[in-house]
Scaffold this motif. Structure first.
Motif, PDB file in Angstrom:
ATOM      1  N   VAL A  31       5.908  -3.175 -19.079  1.00  0.00           N
ATOM      2  CA  VAL A  31       4.836  -3.072 -18.072  1.00  0.00           C
ATOM      3  C   VAL A  31       4.186  -4.456 -17.832  1.00  0.00           C
ATOM      4  N   ALA A  32       3.681  -4.657 -16.605  1.00  0.00           N
ATOM      5  CA  ALA A  32       3.269  -5.998 -16.193  1.00  0.00           C
ATOM      6  C   ALA A  32       1.836  -6.337 -16.571  1.00  0.00           C
ATOM      7  N   ASP A  33       1.574  -6.429 -17.895  1.00  0.00           N
ATOM      8  CA  ASP A  33       0.422  -7.217 -18.321  1.00  0.00           C
ATOM      9  C   ASP A  33       0.931  -8.237 -19.327  1.00  0.00           C
ATOM     10  N   PRO A  89     -10.786   0.574  -7.887  1.00  0.00           N
ATOM     11  CA  PRO A  89     -10.491   0.497  -9.322  1.00  0.00           C
ATOM     12  C   PRO A  89      -9.082  -0.013  -9.623  1.00  0.00           C
ATOM     13  N   GLY A  90      -8.237  -0.149  -8.607  1.00  0.00           N
ATOM     14  CA  GLY A  90      -6.898  -0.673  -8.873  1.00  0.00           C
ATOM     15  C   GLY A  90      -6.102  -0.771  -7.590  1.00  0.00           C
ATOM     16  N   LEU A  91      -4.997  -1.501  -7.680  1.00  0.00           N
ATOM     17  CA  LEU A  91      -4.183  -1.664  -6.474  1.00  0.00           C
ATOM     18  C   LEU A  91      -3.334  -0.452  -6.165  1.00  0.00           C
ATOM     19  N   VAL A  92      -2.885   0.262  -7.189  1.00  0.00           N
ATOM     20  CA  VAL A  92      -2.096   1.465  -6.911  1.00  0.00           C
ATOM     21  C   VAL A  92      -2.970   2.452  -6.140  1.00  0.00           C
ATOM     22  N   THR A  93      -4.226   2.549  -6.546  1.00  0.00           N
ATOM     23  CA  THR A  93      -5.190   3.342  -5.772  1.00  0.00           C
ATOM     24  C   THR A  93      -5.200   2.861  -4.322  1.00  0.00           C
ATOM     25  N   ILE A 113      11.789  -2.527  -5.355  1.00  0.00           N
ATOM     26  CA  ILE A 113      10.339  -2.643  -5.212  1.00  0.00           C
ATOM     27  C   ILE A 113       9.610  -1.959  -6.363  1.00  0.00           C
ATOM     28  N   TYR A 114       8.435  -2.471  -6.649  1.00  0.00           N
ATOM     29  CA  TYR A 114       7.504  -1.868  -7.607  1.00  0.00           C
ATOM     30  C   TYR A 114       7.335  -0.377  -7.239  1.00  0.00           C
ATOM     31  N   PRO A 115       7.598   0.542  -8.194  1.00  0.00           N
ATOM     32  CA  PRO A 115       7.745   1.965  -7.852  1.00  0.00           C
ATOM     33  C   PRO A 115       6.635   2.594  -6.999  1.00  0.00           C
ATOM     34  N   LEU A 163       4.054  -4.536   2.324  1.00  0.00           N
ATOM     35  CA  LEU A 163       4.541  -5.870   1.980  1.00  0.00           C
ATOM     36  C   LEU A 163       4.091  -6.193   0.556  1.00  0.00           C
ATOM     37  N   CYS A 164       5.025  -6.651  -0.259  1.00  0.00           N
ATOM     38  CA  CYS A 164       4.669  -7.068  -1.618  1.00  0.00           C
ATOM     39  C   CYS A 164       4.780  -8.588  -1.632  1.00  0.00           C
ATOM     40  N   HIS A 165       3.645  -9.249  -1.719  1.00  0.00           N
ATOM     41  CA  HIS A 165       3.544 -10.661  -1.347  1.00  0.00           C
ATOM     42  C   HIS A 165       2.687 -11.432  -2.347  1.00  0.00           C
ATOM     43  N   HIS A 167       6.689 -10.872  -4.116  1.00  0.00           N
ATOM     44  CA  HIS A 167       7.409  -9.621  -4.302  1.00  0.00           C
ATOM     45  C   HIS A 167       7.728  -9.347  -5.774  1.00  0.00           C
ATOM     46  N   ASN A 168       7.320  -8.174  -6.218  1.00  0.00           N
ATOM     47  CA  ASN A 168       7.716  -7.636  -7.514  1.00  0.00           C
ATOM     48  C   ASN A 168       8.790  -6.593  -7.226  1.00  0.00           C
ATOM     49  N   PRO A 169      10.045  -6.702  -7.707  1.00  0.00           N
ATOM     50  CA  PRO A 169      10.463  -7.489  -8.852  1.00  0.00           C
ATOM     51  C   PRO A 169      11.254  -8.766  -8.556  1.00  0.00           C
ATOM     52  N   SER A 195      -0.635  -5.306   2.671  1.00  0.00           N
ATOM     53  CA  SER A 195      -0.107  -6.466   1.957  1.00  0.00           C
ATOM     54  C   SER A 195      -0.674  -6.508   0.547  1.00  0.00           C
ATOM     55  N   ASP A 196       0.173  -6.193  -0.415  1.00  0.00           N
ATOM     56  CA  ASP A 196      -0.217  -6.202  -1.829  1.00  0.00           C
ATOM     57  C   ASP A 196      -0.026  -7.623  -2.345  1.00  0.00           C
ATOM     58  N   GLU A 197      -1.151  -8.298  -2.606  1.00  0.00           N
ATOM     59  CA  GLU A 197      -1.083  -9.712  -2.989  1.00  0.00           C
ATOM     60  C   GLU A 197      -1.569  -9.906  -4.426  1.00  0.00           C
ATOM     61  N   ILE A 198      -1.326  -8.911  -5.259  1.00  0.00           N
ATOM     62  CA  ILE A 198      -1.846  -8.938  -6.633  1.00  0.00           C
ATOM     63  C   ILE A 198      -1.289 -10.108  -7.440  1.00  0.00           C
ATOM     64  N   HIS A 199      -0.061 -10.562  -7.107  1.00  0.00           N
ATOM     65  CA  HIS A 199       0.554 -11.647  -7.876  1.00  0.00           C
ATOM     66  C   HIS A 199       0.363 -13.016  -7.220  1.00  0.00           C
ATOM     67  N   CYS A 200      -0.537 -13.114  -6.217  1.00  0.00           N
ATOM     68  CA  CYS A 200      -0.546 -14.321  -5.382  1.00  0.00           C
ATOM     69  C   CYS A 200      -1.079 -15.562  -6.080  1.00  0.00           C
ATOM     70  N   SER A 231      -6.488  -8.961 -11.900  1.00  0.00           N
ATOM     71  CA  SER A 231      -5.925  -8.328 -13.102  1.00  0.00           C
ATOM     72  C   SER A 231      -4.661  -8.976 -13.636  1.00  0.00           C
ATOM     73  N   LYS A 232      -3.720  -9.338 -12.756  1.00  0.00           N
ATOM     74  CA  LYS A 232      -2.465  -9.927 -13.252  1.00  0.00           C
ATOM     75  C   LYS A 232      -2.697 -11.352 -13.744  1.00  0.00           C
ATOM     76  N   THR A 233      -3.335 -12.152 -12.900  1.00  0.00           N
ATOM     77  CA  THR A 233      -3.466 -13.580 -13.205  1.00  0.00           C
ATOM     78  C   THR A 233      -4.283 -13.824 -14.466  1.00  0.00           C
TER      79      THR A 233
HETATM   80  C1  LIG Z   1       2.907  -5.372  -6.869  1.00  0.00           C
HETATM   81  C2  LIG Z   1       1.984  -4.635  -7.774  1.00  0.00           C
HETATM   82  N1  LIG Z   1       0.977  -3.918  -7.240  1.00  0.00           N
HETATM   83  C3  LIG Z   1       0.116  -3.228  -8.019  1.00  0.00           C
HETATM   84  C4  LIG Z   1       0.228  -3.237  -9.404  1.00  0.00           C
HETATM   85  C5  LIG Z   1      -0.719  -2.448 -10.256  1.00  0.00           C
HETATM   86  O1  LIG Z   1      -2.001  -2.612  -9.840  1.00  0.00           O
HETATM   87  P1  LIG Z   1      -3.207  -1.804 -10.530  1.00  0.00           P
HETATM   88  O2  LIG Z   1      -3.007  -1.907 -11.995  1.00  0.00           O
HETATM   89  O3  LIG Z   1      -4.389  -2.559 -10.038  1.00  0.00           O
HETATM   90  O4  LIG Z   1      -3.150  -0.414 -10.024  1.00  0.00           O
HETATM   91  C6  LIG Z   1       1.259  -3.976  -9.983  1.00  0.00           C
HETATM   92  C7  LIG Z   1       1.427  -3.948 -11.443  1.00  0.00           C
HETATM   93  O5  LIG Z   1       2.440  -4.273 -11.970  1.00  0.00           O
HETATM   94  C8  LIG Z   1       2.143  -4.691  -9.157  1.00  0.00           C
HETATM   95  O6  LIG Z   1       3.125  -5.412  -9.673  1.00  0.00           O
END
Ligand SMILES: Cc1ncc(COP(=O)(O)O)c(C=O)c1O
Length: 380
Positions: A31-33, A89-93, A113-115, A163-165, A167-169, A195-200, A231-233
């Motif tokens: 998992v990505a932490d 509370p989170g990006l998946v939300t 893509i991230y599931p 858009l995953c920007h 891109h994971n994975p 545009s999910d920029e969580i890894h930017c 959260s990621k950075t």
């Molecule tokens: C592209 C992407 N978006 C969202 C998340 C998860 O975000 P959150 O934990 O804020 O729901 C991850 C976690 O790996 C991710 O890689």
């Protein structure tokens, strides 16, 4: 100057990543932490806030919002207005709310893509259109690109583009030319862009600078829901603090309406971490990036071309995407798990035969994992 060698997470009782293999000799690189201590500036700010002993429902303070807006201007040259921000509370939300709040047509996502990019449209009762990224095989690993013609052909009027920007994975940092092409297609088909920029903030090439999709033009900003988080950075995913940036008032209200009664208040400690990260996290992040760059290079050196494996060299993230199809393994994730390394299964990303390796860990952990993988491969 900072500590990137202490194996942090394995010594706490409540790490999701480490608990999966509790009591078994399996190094968890799934998992990505990251297995690093968070920046001291964040820990200090949290300690001061905890010492106040008051944990009411939270609101972002003026200073937290100002720090966030200043960081976006400093790091991406992006001028965000406070009214555009929606705490989450989170990006998946955010992905799920965005799917429910952006119409009822198709949702297009590029695979692998991230599931949650595949589950969120389905949970929202929308038709998922999967568009495979185009893979070009290079001397080292693979290069992955959008198939713009296929996107143009697949896009229905008013659909949503996820858009995953970056891109994971596959670890792509999309270029300005690629983003502009996506923008043209978005305009042509009147797409909403999520545009999910969580890894930017995890761009690995020295000097690389992130361009938020919404910063390309006011017209594209008006059709975009940007999702971001510290959260990621800064390794604070357990603090549950993220935000959407939605410049268009109508889209923003639709998003907020969808959240009502379902999405809880953001953890107030998350806001404290966000503010400290934006204001005081840059030096730590610079060091982190050089550790990650070196770890990435070691993953490529150790595994690419080894027994038929191909490692995509990530330009961003702390995740390596490994094509095991040439190694003749029945189930690569199981194979490496039995060898003592817990990876993510590519099948979950719509790519059976691949695994994803999280190299956001101390070098000693990574070296042990890579040695275990090579030893196991040598038995084939
Ligand atoms: C592209 C992407 N978006 C969202 C998340 C998860 O975000 P959150 O934990 O804020 O729901 C991850 C976690 O790996 C991710 O890689």
């Amino acid at each position: 100057m900072y500590d990137f060698t202490t194996p942090a997470a394995q010594h706490v009782a409540d790490s999701y990543k480490w608990r999966k293999y509790a009591g078994r000799d399996i190094l968890p690189l799934w998992v990505a932490d990251m297995d690093f201590l968070s920046p001291p500036a964040i820990t200090k700010a949290l300690a001061e806030r905890v010492a106040q002993g008051i944990f009411t429902y939270g609101e972002p303070t003026e200073t937290a919002l100002a720090a966030l807006i200043a960081a976006a201007r400093r790091d991406y040259g992006w001028a965000i207005e406070p009214a555009w921000l929606v705490p989450l509370p989170g990006l998946v939300t955010g992905l799920n709310v965005a799917c429910r709040a952006s119409g009822s047509g198709d949702v297009i996502t590029a695979t692998p893509i991230y599931p949650p990019f595949m589950s969120a449209p389905q949970f929202s009762g929308r038709k998922l259109v999967k568009l495979p990224l185009r893979e070009t095989r290079l001397a080292t690993g693979s290069h992955w690109e959008w198939d713009f013609d296929a996107l143009d052909a697949a896009a229905t009027q008013g659909a949503t583009l996820m858009l995953c920007h970056p891109h994971n994975p596959v670890g792509r940092q999309w270029t300005l030319a690629e983003l502009n092409r996506l923008g043209e297609i978005a305009e042509k088909h009147d797409l909403t862009v999520v545009s999910d920029e969580i890894h930017c903030d995890l761009l690995l090439e020295p000097g690389a600078r992130h361009t938020p999709f919404a910063s390309l033009s006011p017209a594209l900003a008006a059709r975009t829901i940007t999702l971001m988080a510290p959260s990621k950075t800064y390794n604070v995913p357990g603090l549950g603090c993220a935000f959407a940036v939605i410049p268009n008032a109508e889209r923003r209200h639709a998003f907020q309406k969808t959240m009502r009664g379902i999405i809880p208040h953001v953890n107030l400690l998350g806001y404290v971490a966000l503010e400290a990260a934006c204001r005081d996290g840059a030096a730590w992040r610079t060091e982190l990036l050089s550790v990650l760059r070196s770890n990435r290079d070691e993953v490529v050196r150790a595994l690419d071309g080894h027994q038929g494996l191909r490692v995509t060299v990530p330009q961003a993230t702390f995740l390596a995407w490994i094509d095991c199809r040439g190694a003749g393994l029945q189930h690569p994730q199981h194979f490496f798990e039995q060898a003592g390394v817990g990876l993510s299964d590519g099948a979950d990303f719509d790519a059976p035969g691949f695994v994803r390796l999280n190299f956001g860990c101390p070098r000693a952990t990574l070296d042990s994992a890579l040695a275990r993988m090579r030893t196991a491969l040598a038995t084939l």
